[in-house]
Design an enzyme around this catalytic site. Structure first.
Site, PDB file in Angstrom:
ATOM      1  N   TYR A  11     -12.770   3.432   1.206  1.00  0.00           N
ATOM      2  CA  TYR A  11     -12.058   4.721   1.205  1.00  0.00           C
ATOM      3  C   TYR A  11     -12.327   5.529  -0.076  1.00  0.00           C
ATOM      4  CZ  TYR A  11      -7.838   7.718   1.056  1.00  0.00           C
ATOM      5  OH  TYR A  11      -6.957   8.751   0.953  1.00  0.00           O
ATOM      6  N   ILE A  12     -11.975   4.991  -1.219  1.00  0.00           N
ATOM      7  CA  ILE A  12     -12.139   5.760  -2.466  1.00  0.00           C
ATOM      8  C   ILE A  12     -13.616   5.787  -2.858  1.00  0.00           C
ATOM      9  CG2 ILE A  12     -11.360   6.017  -4.851  1.00  0.00           C
ATOM     10  CD1 ILE A  12      -8.932   4.206  -4.074  1.00  0.00           C
ATOM     11  N   ASP A  31     -21.815  -3.407  -0.842  1.00  0.00           N
ATOM     12  CA  ASP A  31     -20.541  -3.578  -0.141  1.00  0.00           C
ATOM     13  C   ASP A  31     -20.742  -4.636   0.932  1.00  0.00           C
ATOM     14  OD1 ASP A  31     -18.209  -3.096   1.650  1.00  0.00           O
ATOM     15  OD2 ASP A  31     -17.936  -1.280   0.448  1.00  0.00           O
ATOM     16  N   ASP A  58     -22.194  -9.326  -1.046  1.00  0.00           N
ATOM     17  CA  ASP A  58     -20.896  -9.656  -1.626  1.00  0.00           C
ATOM     18  C   ASP A  58     -21.034  -9.694  -3.149  1.00  0.00           C
ATOM     19  OD1 ASP A  58     -18.582 -11.336  -2.484  1.00  0.00           O
ATOM     20  OD2 ASP A  58     -18.268 -11.482  -0.315  1.00  0.00           O
ATOM     21  N   SER A 124      -4.926  -0.477 -10.899  1.00  0.00           N
ATOM     22  CA  SER A 124      -3.851   0.031 -10.040  1.00  0.00           C
ATOM     23  C   SER A 124      -2.565   0.190 -10.833  1.00  0.00           C
ATOM     24  CB  SER A 124      -3.638  -0.996  -8.919  1.00  0.00           C
ATOM     25  OG  SER A 124      -2.443  -0.727  -8.244  1.00  0.00           O
ATOM     26  N   THR A 126      -0.007  -0.836  -9.908  1.00  0.00           N
ATOM     27  CA  THR A 126       0.736  -2.076  -9.656  1.00  0.00           C
ATOM     28  C   THR A 126       0.800  -2.962 -10.907  1.00  0.00           C
ATOM     29  OG1 THR A 126       1.034  -3.757  -7.964  1.00  0.00           O
ATOM     30  CG2 THR A 126      -1.165  -3.516  -8.794  1.00  0.00           C
ATOM     31  N   TYR A 148      -2.020  -9.764  -6.285  1.00  0.00           N
ATOM     32  CA  TYR A 148      -2.940  -8.621  -6.362  1.00  0.00           C
ATOM     33  C   TYR A 148      -2.874  -7.989  -7.762  1.00  0.00           C
ATOM     34  CZ  TYR A 148      -4.529  -3.789  -5.604  1.00  0.00           C
ATOM     35  OH  TYR A 148      -5.165  -2.573  -5.719  1.00  0.00           O
ATOM     36  N   LYS A 152      -5.626  -7.817 -10.975  1.00  0.00           N
ATOM     37  CA  LYS A 152      -6.061  -6.581 -11.650  1.00  0.00           C
ATOM     38  C   LYS A 152      -5.843  -6.708 -13.163  1.00  0.00           C
ATOM     39  CE  LYS A 152      -7.408  -3.963  -8.167  1.00  0.00           C
ATOM     40  NZ  LYS A 152      -8.824  -3.647  -7.982  1.00  0.00           N
ATOM     41  N   ASN A 197      -1.507  -0.500   6.201  1.00  0.00           N
ATOM     42  CA  ASN A 197      -0.227  -0.886   5.601  1.00  0.00           C
ATOM     43  C   ASN A 197       0.414   0.271   4.861  1.00  0.00           C
ATOM     44  OD1 ASN A 197      -0.517  -3.786   6.081  1.00  0.00           O
ATOM     45  ND2 ASN A 197      -2.222  -3.622   4.640  1.00  0.00           N
ATOM     46  N   ASN A 198      -0.390   1.288   4.557  1.00  0.00           N
ATOM     47  CA  ASN A 198       0.094   2.348   3.670  1.00  0.00           C
ATOM     48  C   ASN A 198       0.726   3.495   4.444  1.00  0.00           C
ATOM     49  OD1 ASN A 198      -2.698   1.382   1.957  1.00  0.00           O
ATOM     50  ND2 ASN A 198      -0.715   1.318   0.973  1.00  0.00           N
TER      51      ASN A 198
HETATM   52  P1  NAD Z   1     -11.194  -0.134   0.656  1.00  0.00           P
HETATM   53  O1  NAD Z   1     -10.822  -1.445   1.269  1.00  0.00           O
HETATM   54  O2  NAD Z   1     -11.304   1.043   1.531  1.00  0.00           O
HETATM   55  O3  NAD Z   1     -12.570  -0.286  -0.139  1.00  0.00           O
HETATM   56  C1  NAD Z   1     -12.953  -1.488  -0.784  1.00  0.00           C
HETATM   57  C2  NAD Z   1     -14.398  -1.772  -0.382  1.00  0.00           C
HETATM   58  O4  NAD Z   1     -14.819  -2.963  -1.042  1.00  0.00           O
HETATM   59  C3  NAD Z   1     -14.542  -2.008   1.115  1.00  0.00           C
HETATM   60  O5  NAD Z   1     -15.600  -1.231   1.613  1.00  0.00           O
HETATM   61  C4  NAD Z   1     -14.832  -3.503   1.227  1.00  0.00           C
HETATM   62  O6  NAD Z   1     -15.676  -3.780   2.326  1.00  0.00           O
HETATM   63  C5  NAD Z   1     -15.500  -3.796  -0.112  1.00  0.00           C
HETATM   64  N1  NAD Z   1     -15.349  -5.181  -0.586  1.00  0.00           N
HETATM   65  C6  NAD Z   1     -14.209  -5.903  -0.670  1.00  0.00           C
HETATM   66  N2  NAD Z   1     -14.463  -7.120  -1.181  1.00  0.00           N
HETATM   67  C7  NAD Z   1     -15.809  -7.151  -1.445  1.00  0.00           C
HETATM   68  C8  NAD Z   1     -16.692  -8.118  -1.983  1.00  0.00           C
HETATM   69  N3  NAD Z   1     -16.244  -9.327  -2.355  1.00  0.00           N
HETATM   70  N4  NAD Z   1     -17.993  -7.813  -2.115  1.00  0.00           N
HETATM   71  C9  NAD Z   1     -18.474  -6.592  -1.729  1.00  0.00           C
HETATM   72  N5  NAD Z   1     -17.683  -5.643  -1.207  1.00  0.00           N
HETATM   73  C10 NAD Z   1     -16.369  -5.914  -1.074  1.00  0.00           C
HETATM   74  O7  NAD Z   1     -10.158   0.128  -0.542  1.00  0.00           O
HETATM   75  P2  NAD Z   1      -9.969   1.411  -1.447  1.00  0.00           P
HETATM   76  O8  NAD Z   1      -8.649   1.982  -1.138  1.00  0.00           O
HETATM   77  O9  NAD Z   1     -11.164   2.268  -1.420  1.00  0.00           O
HETATM   78  O10 NAD Z   1      -9.823   0.682  -2.867  1.00  0.00           O
HETATM   79  C11 NAD Z   1     -10.909   0.597  -3.778  1.00  0.00           C
HETATM   80  C12 NAD Z   1     -10.424  -0.088  -5.043  1.00  0.00           C
HETATM   81  O11 NAD Z   1      -9.328   0.643  -5.577  1.00  0.00           O
HETATM   82  C13 NAD Z   1      -9.930  -1.523  -4.845  1.00  0.00           C
HETATM   83  O12 NAD Z   1     -10.357  -2.302  -5.942  1.00  0.00           O
HETATM   84  C14 NAD Z   1      -8.424  -1.366  -4.851  1.00  0.00           C
HETATM   85  O13 NAD Z   1      -7.781  -2.540  -5.323  1.00  0.00           O
HETATM   86  C15 NAD Z   1      -8.228  -0.219  -5.823  1.00  0.00           C
HETATM   87  N6  NAD Z   1      -6.965   0.516  -5.606  1.00  0.00           N
HETATM   88  C16 NAD Z   1      -6.715   1.082  -4.383  1.00  0.00           C
HETATM   89  C17 NAD Z   1      -5.491   1.736  -4.173  1.00  0.00           C
HETATM   90  C18 NAD Z   1      -5.155   2.342  -2.829  1.00  0.00           C
HETATM   91  O14 NAD Z   1      -3.971   2.579  -2.573  1.00  0.00           O
HETATM   92  N7  NAD Z   1      -6.118   2.630  -1.958  1.00  0.00           N
HETATM   93  C19 NAD Z   1      -4.554   1.835  -5.214  1.00  0.00           C
HETATM   94  C20 NAD Z   1      -4.862   1.265  -6.445  1.00  0.00           C
HETATM   95  C21 NAD Z   1      -6.082   0.612  -6.628  1.00  0.00           C
HETATM   96  N1  UFG Z   2       6.557   3.122   3.400  1.00  0.00           N
HETATM   97  C1  UFG Z   2       7.447   3.277   4.444  1.00  0.00           C
HETATM   98  N2  UFG Z   2       7.024   2.931   5.687  1.00  0.00           N
HETATM   99  C2  UFG Z   2       5.778   2.431   5.950  1.00  0.00           C
HETATM  100  C3  UFG Z   2       4.871   2.293   4.859  1.00  0.00           C
HETATM  101  C4  UFG Z   2       5.301   2.645   3.597  1.00  0.00           C
HETATM  102  O1  UFG Z   2       8.576   3.698   4.258  1.00  0.00           O
HETATM  103  O2  UFG Z   2       5.493   2.104   7.111  1.00  0.00           O
HETATM  104  C5  UFG Z   2       6.997   3.511   2.049  1.00  0.00           C
HETATM  105  C6  UFG Z   2       6.980   2.341   1.073  1.00  0.00           C
HETATM  106  O3  UFG Z   2       8.168   1.616   1.148  1.00  0.00           O
HETATM  107  C7  UFG Z   2       6.782   3.074  -0.253  1.00  0.00           C
HETATM  108  C8  UFG Z   2       5.938   4.307   0.119  1.00  0.00           C
HETATM  109  O4  UFG Z   2       6.082   4.457   1.531  1.00  0.00           O
HETATM  110  O5  UFG Z   2       8.008   3.523  -0.735  1.00  0.00           O
HETATM  111  C9  UFG Z   2       4.470   4.133  -0.195  1.00  0.00           C
HETATM  112  O6  UFG Z   2       4.031   2.901   0.355  1.00  0.00           O
HETATM  113  P1  UFG Z   2       2.493   2.509   0.421  1.00  0.00           P
HETATM  114  O7  UFG Z   2       2.406   1.177   1.114  1.00  0.00           O
HETATM  115  O8  UFG Z   2       1.692   3.629   0.966  1.00  0.00           O
HETATM  116  O9  UFG Z   2       2.083   2.372  -1.117  1.00  0.00           O
HETATM  117  P2  UFG Z   2       2.685   1.458  -2.278  1.00  0.00           P
HETATM  118  O10 UFG Z   2       3.258   2.364  -3.302  1.00  0.00           O
HETATM  119  O11 UFG Z   2       3.534   0.378  -1.771  1.00  0.00           O
HETATM  120  O12 UFG Z   2       1.338   0.754  -2.821  1.00  0.00           O
HETATM  121  C10 UFG Z   2       0.153   1.481  -3.116  1.00  0.00           C
HETATM  122  C11 UFG Z   2      -1.064   0.616  -2.801  1.00  0.00           C
HETATM  123  C12 UFG Z   2      -1.114  -0.567  -3.720  1.00  0.00           C
HETATM  124  C13 UFG Z   2      -1.035  -0.116  -5.140  1.00  0.00           C
HETATM  125  C14 UFG Z   2       0.171   0.768  -5.366  1.00  0.00           C
HETATM  126  C15 UFG Z   2       0.174   1.325  -6.741  1.00  0.00           C
HETATM  127  O13 UFG Z   2      -0.999   0.165  -1.470  1.00  0.00           O
HETATM  128  O14 UFG Z   2      -2.344  -1.229  -3.543  1.00  0.00           O
HETATM  129  O15 UFG Z   2       0.149   1.854  -4.445  1.00  0.00           O
HETATM  130  O16 UFG Z   2      -1.049   1.948  -6.998  1.00  0.00           O
HETATM  131  F1  UFG Z   2      -0.923  -1.200  -5.936  1.00  0.00           F
END
Ligand code: NAD
Ligand code: UFG
Length: 358
Positions: A11-12, A31, A58, A124, A126, A148, A152, A197-198
């Site tokens: 995604y990012i 990836d 990987d 993150s 987190t 998780y 980090k 999940n988000n």
């Molecule tokens: P994403 O799952 O969309 O992207 C992660 C990518 O990494 C995927 O394409 C996956 O196939 C690849 N990958 C995972 N494990 C691998 C491995 N062992 N070897 C090679 N490729 C691998 O997730 P994203 O939301 O784009 O997140 C990117 C990064 O940002 C992650 O490290 C995540 O922890 C961090 N992050 C994401 C969020 C969020 O809410 N999306 C918040 C904070 C931090």
């Molecule tokens: N929420 C709901 N219903 C849902 C899903 C989420 O009410 O079905 C609420 C959660 O309780 C929270 C808010 O929406 O209050 C945001 O939840 P997300 O799951 O979208 O995000 P989080 O803040 O829990 O976590 C995200 C990423 C983590 C990261 C964190 C801080 O998923 O990987 O932000 O960067 F660690």
């Protein structure tokens, strides 16, 4: 620069690849596609009008990394690859320490062998844990609540130790808050394999009729409307932050850690109301109990990134909601079905990308 982007199909990572290519960098992606689709590569190339080099591997595979780094003279790495579901990390910590910690250590070892010591790492919010007051500042202690987050923190600390021991290491650590939204073209967005999940992808699925309702996890938090507050940031702003962070990684300053957020807190109810209003759709909600491990309030202090990277988020919550919904409507099954538009000799501008993408 020639930049290795691990997790660049995600995604990012995919949005960052477009911004890197737009900024004139060459991009090599590694990836293993454990949470993404190969179809994203042609979207990145289409949106940037440039090609990248994609390697399905990987990051825990040292010999695959060695081969790749023999093939490409990489100047810097942006390390996204990892798994990210907090709840899963609690029940399956091995998966998280293996992918996120072992994967990072293996990558850094391969990089050092090939003389690459400039790196941007995806961390993150987190790492702050749930018990510190917002706005969260970078100097606060790391207090993660789950595997998780602990993973980090370990990688952050390892990078800090590496640059203390060897000043030729220049790592920039970026702590993301809540990335949402999609590319304004509607061609690229969040497409996790399996159920999301988000909050935002779930809101989109409810608006789309794929789910009957949104379960709001708790309306008894100490906030104005009782629902939890987060710092939502448009994925495009986040992607652009990586291009700026890459420049910082070229400098000689050690130990750079930045929050990437907007600095604005938004409650679950506010996000849902904005989504409904800007998109003219309805998102039925019901109140469910609090989700275990959730913080009441989490938003960033963002002045450091502004002062040191000259970066600031510019897109609004309305932009985030509009772009997320456009992606959902145009790609209800993710990357699987939609063919790219036929430009017939016209430019990318002709497909009607809203102005904020340029
Ligand atoms: P994403 O799952 O969309 O992207 C992660 C990518 O990494 C995927 O394409 C996956 O196939 C690849 N990958 C995972 N494990 C691998 C491995 N062992 N070897 C090679 N490729 C691998 O997730 P994203 O939301 O784009 O997140 C990117 C990064 O940002 C992650 O490290 C995540 O922890 C961090 N992050 C994401 C969020 C969020 O809410 N999306 C918040 C904070 C931090
Ligand atoms: N929420 C709901 N219903 C849902 C899903 C989420 O009410 O079905 C609420 C959660 O309780 C929270 C808010 O929406 O209050 C945001 O939840 P997300 O799951 O979208 O995000 P989080 O803040 O829990 O976590 C995200 C990423 C983590 C990261 C964190 C801080 O998923 O990987 O932000 O960067 F660690």
């Amino acid at each position: 620069m020639k930049v290795l982007v691990t997790g660049g199909a995600g995604y990012i990572g995919s949005h960052t690849c477009v911004e890197l290519l737009n900024a004139g960098h060459e991009v090599v992606v590694v990836d293993n596609l454990c949470n993404s689709s190969p179809g994203v590569v042609e979207r990145i190339e289409f949106l940037s009008g440039r090609q990248l080099s994609f390697h399905p591997a990987d990051v825990r595979d040292l010999s695959a990394l060695d081969q790749l780094l023999n093939l490409h003279a990489i100047d810097a790495i942006i390390h996204f690859a990892g798994v990210k579901a907090v709840a899963e990390s609690v029940v399956n910590p091995a998966k998280y320490y293996s992918n996120n910690v072992r994967g990072s250590l293996t990558l850094f070892e391969a990089a050092a062998r090939h003389g690459i010591r400039r790196l941007v790492f995806s961390s993150s919010a987190t790492v702050y844990g749930n018990n510190q007051d917002s706005p969260l500042r970078e100097h606060l202690p790391r207090q993660p609540d789950n595997a998780y987050g602990r993973g980090k923190c370990m990688v952050e600390e390892y990078l800090t130790d590496l640059s203390r021991a060897d000043p030729s290491w220049h790592a920039v650590i970026l702590r993301y808050f809540n990335p949402v939204g999609a590319h304004p073209s509607g061609l690229m967005g969040e497409a996790p394999l399996g159920a999301p999940n988000n909050l935002m992808p779930i809101v989109c699925q409810v608006a789309d009729g794929q789910r009957p309702e949104l379960a709001i996890f708790g309306d008894d938090y100490p906030t104005a409307d009782g629902t939890a507050i987060r710092d939502y940031i448009h994925v495009l702003d986040l992607a652009r932050g990586h291009v700026d962070a890459l420049q910082a990684a070229l400098g000689n300053e050690p130990g750079l850690i930045f929050n990437l957020g907007t600095g604005q807190g938004t409650s679950v109810r506010e996000l849902v109301a904005t989504f409904e209003q800007v998109n003219g759709v309805s998102v039925p909600c019901r109140i469910a109990g609090r989700r275990v491990g959730d913080a009441a309030v989490s938003y960033a202090e963002v002045t450091l990134a502004h002062e040191r990277l000259s970066w600031r988020a510019s897109l609004s919550l309305e932009d985030m909601c509009r772009d997320a919904w456009r992606w959902q409507q145009q790609n209800p099954q993710g990357y699987s079905r939609k063919p790219l538009p036929d430009l017939q000799g016209h430019g990318i501008a002709d497909i009607g990308i809203p102005a904020h993408s340029t």
